[in-house]
Write a protein that holds these residues in place. Sequence first.
Motif, PDB file in Angstrom:
ATOM      1  N   SER A 147       0.575  -1.079  -0.437  1.00 54.52           N
ATOM      2  CA  SER A 147       0.290  -0.465   0.253  1.00 54.52           C
ATOM      3  C   SER A 147       0.726   1.597   0.274  1.00 54.52           C
ATOM      4  O   SER A 147       2.063   1.120   0.658  1.00 54.52           O
ATOM      5  CB  SER A 147      -0.355   0.042   0.581  1.00 54.52           C
ATOM      6  N   ASP A 148       0.271   2.667  -0.507  1.00 54.91           N
ATOM      7  CA  ASP A 148       0.692   3.992  -0.552  1.00 54.91           C
ATOM      8  C   ASP A 148       0.196   5.050  -0.591  1.00 54.91           C
ATOM      9  O   ASP A 148      -1.496   4.701  -0.834  1.00 54.91           O
ATOM     10  CB  ASP A 148       1.531   4.074  -1.644  1.00 54.91           C
ATOM     11  N   ARG A 149       0.358   5.420   0.912  1.00 53.89           N
ATOM     12  CA  ARG A 149      -0.356   7.041   1.076  1.00 53.89           C
ATOM     13  C   ARG A 149      -0.189   8.441   0.375  1.00 53.89           C
ATOM     14  O   ARG A 149       1.207   8.352   0.730  1.00 53.89           O
ATOM     15  CB  ARG A 149      -0.050   6.855   2.420  1.00 53.89           C
ATOM     16  N   VAL A 150      -0.890   8.705  -0.228  1.00 47.56           N
ATOM     17  CA  VAL A 150      -0.481  10.213  -1.193  1.00 47.56           C
ATOM     18  C   VAL A 150      -1.731  11.136  -0.404  1.00 47.56           C
ATOM     19  O   VAL A 150      -3.030  10.688   0.351  1.00 47.56           O
ATOM     20  CB  VAL A 150      -1.119   9.642  -2.255  1.00 47.56           C
ATOM     21  N   GLN A 151      -1.421  12.059  -0.937  1.00 49.10           N
ATOM     22  CA  GLN A 151      -1.846  13.516  -0.733  1.00 49.10           C
ATOM     23  C   GLN A 151      -1.201  14.480  -1.921  1.00 49.10           C
ATOM     24  O   GLN A 151       0.131  14.306  -2.367  1.00 49.10           O
ATOM     25  CB  GLN A 151      -0.500  14.091   1.094  1.00 49.10           C
ATOM     26  N   LEU A 152      -2.308  15.133  -1.839  1.00 44.81           N
ATOM     27  CA  LEU A 152      -1.579  16.081  -2.956  1.00 44.81           C
ATOM     28  C   LEU A 152      -1.439  17.523  -1.983  1.00 44.81           C
ATOM     29  O   LEU A 152      -2.583  17.799  -0.850  1.00 44.81           O
ATOM     30  CB  LEU A 152      -3.115  16.293  -4.166  1.00 44.81           C
ATOM     31  N   HIS A 153      -1.060  18.635  -2.327  1.00 45.02           N
ATOM     32  CA  HIS A 153      -0.302  19.629  -1.671  1.00 45.02           C
ATOM     33  C   HIS A 153      -0.648  20.410  -2.668  1.00 45.02           C
ATOM     34  O   HIS A 153       0.344  20.353  -4.118  1.00 45.02           O
ATOM     35  CB  HIS A 153       0.771  19.541  -1.386  1.00 45.02           C
ATOM     36  N   VAL A 154      -1.230  21.732  -2.941  1.00 47.02           N
ATOM     37  CA  VAL A 154      -1.302  22.848  -3.712  1.00 47.02           C
ATOM     38  C   VAL A 154      -1.125  24.258  -2.836  1.00 47.02           C
ATOM     39  O   VAL A 154      -0.846  24.624  -1.970  1.00 47.02           O
ATOM     40  CB  VAL A 154      -2.711  23.281  -4.442  1.00 47.02           C
ATOM     41  N   GLU A 155      -0.079  24.577  -3.854  1.00 51.02           N
ATOM     42  CA  GLU A 155       0.218  26.037  -3.341  1.00 51.02           C
ATOM     43  C   GLU A 155      -0.522  27.392  -4.404  1.00 51.02           C
ATOM     44  O   GLU A 155      -0.181  27.468  -5.414  1.00 51.02           O
ATOM     45  CB  GLU A 155       2.304  26.190  -3.907  1.00 51.02           C
ATOM     46  N   CYS A 156      -0.842  27.865  -3.684  1.00 48.77           N
ATOM     47  CA  CYS A 156      -1.431  28.934  -4.658  1.00 48.77           C
ATOM     48  C   CYS A 156      -0.758  30.558  -4.926  1.00 48.77           C
ATOM     49  O   CYS A 156       0.246  30.642  -4.554  1.00 48.77           O
ATOM     50  CB  CYS A 156      -2.893  29.168  -4.115  1.00 48.77           C
ATOM     51  N   VAL A 157      -1.356  31.113  -6.413  1.00 50.02           N
ATOM     52  CA  VAL A 157      -0.532  31.417  -7.082  1.00 50.02           C
ATOM     53  C   VAL A 157      -0.793  33.340  -5.883  1.00 50.02           C
ATOM     54  O   VAL A 157       0.525  34.070  -5.914  1.00 50.02           O
ATOM     55  CB  VAL A 157      -1.494  32.170  -8.336  1.00 50.02           C
ATOM     56  N   HIS A 158      -1.237  33.545  -5.157  1.00 48.77           N
ATOM     57  CA  HIS A 158      -1.437  35.068  -4.137  1.00 48.77           C
ATOM     58  C   HIS A 158      -1.233  34.725  -2.655  1.00 48.77           C
ATOM     59  O   HIS A 158      -1.404  33.673  -2.414  1.00 48.77           O
ATOM     60  CB  HIS A 158      -2.608  35.385  -4.393  1.00 48.77           C
TER      61      HIS A 158
END
Length: 106
Positions: free
Chosen positions: A56-67
């Motif tokens: 198994s693999d634990r995944v997580q999405l990270h987002v950095e915003c422009v402003h």
Amino acid sequence: MSPPIRRTAVLLFATLALLGTTATAPAPPAHHEAECHTRLHGSHAVTHCFNGNATSDRVQLHVECVHWWDPGMDTAPVTVGPARHVALAQRCWLGIRRAWVTHAPG
């Protein structure tokens, strides 16, 4: 056997015997990550992850915003089992500077 060959054979067997008695710890199993493809469309990010591995693999999405006033967001970590697929989505208000996925053993 002639003496030089006999000496070489004795040295070879002695070396092999010494190497055979050396105790080495087995290497820890390597963590194999799920394959993820991330797409950005305006202020939305979506990643699709497929785990073709036996672990198994634990995944997580990270987002950095422009402003600067638009806080970056992370999804909750999700476990992707063997031969399973997950889709993760996150957004910013006005634009995404970058998005990435992190992996951890599940």
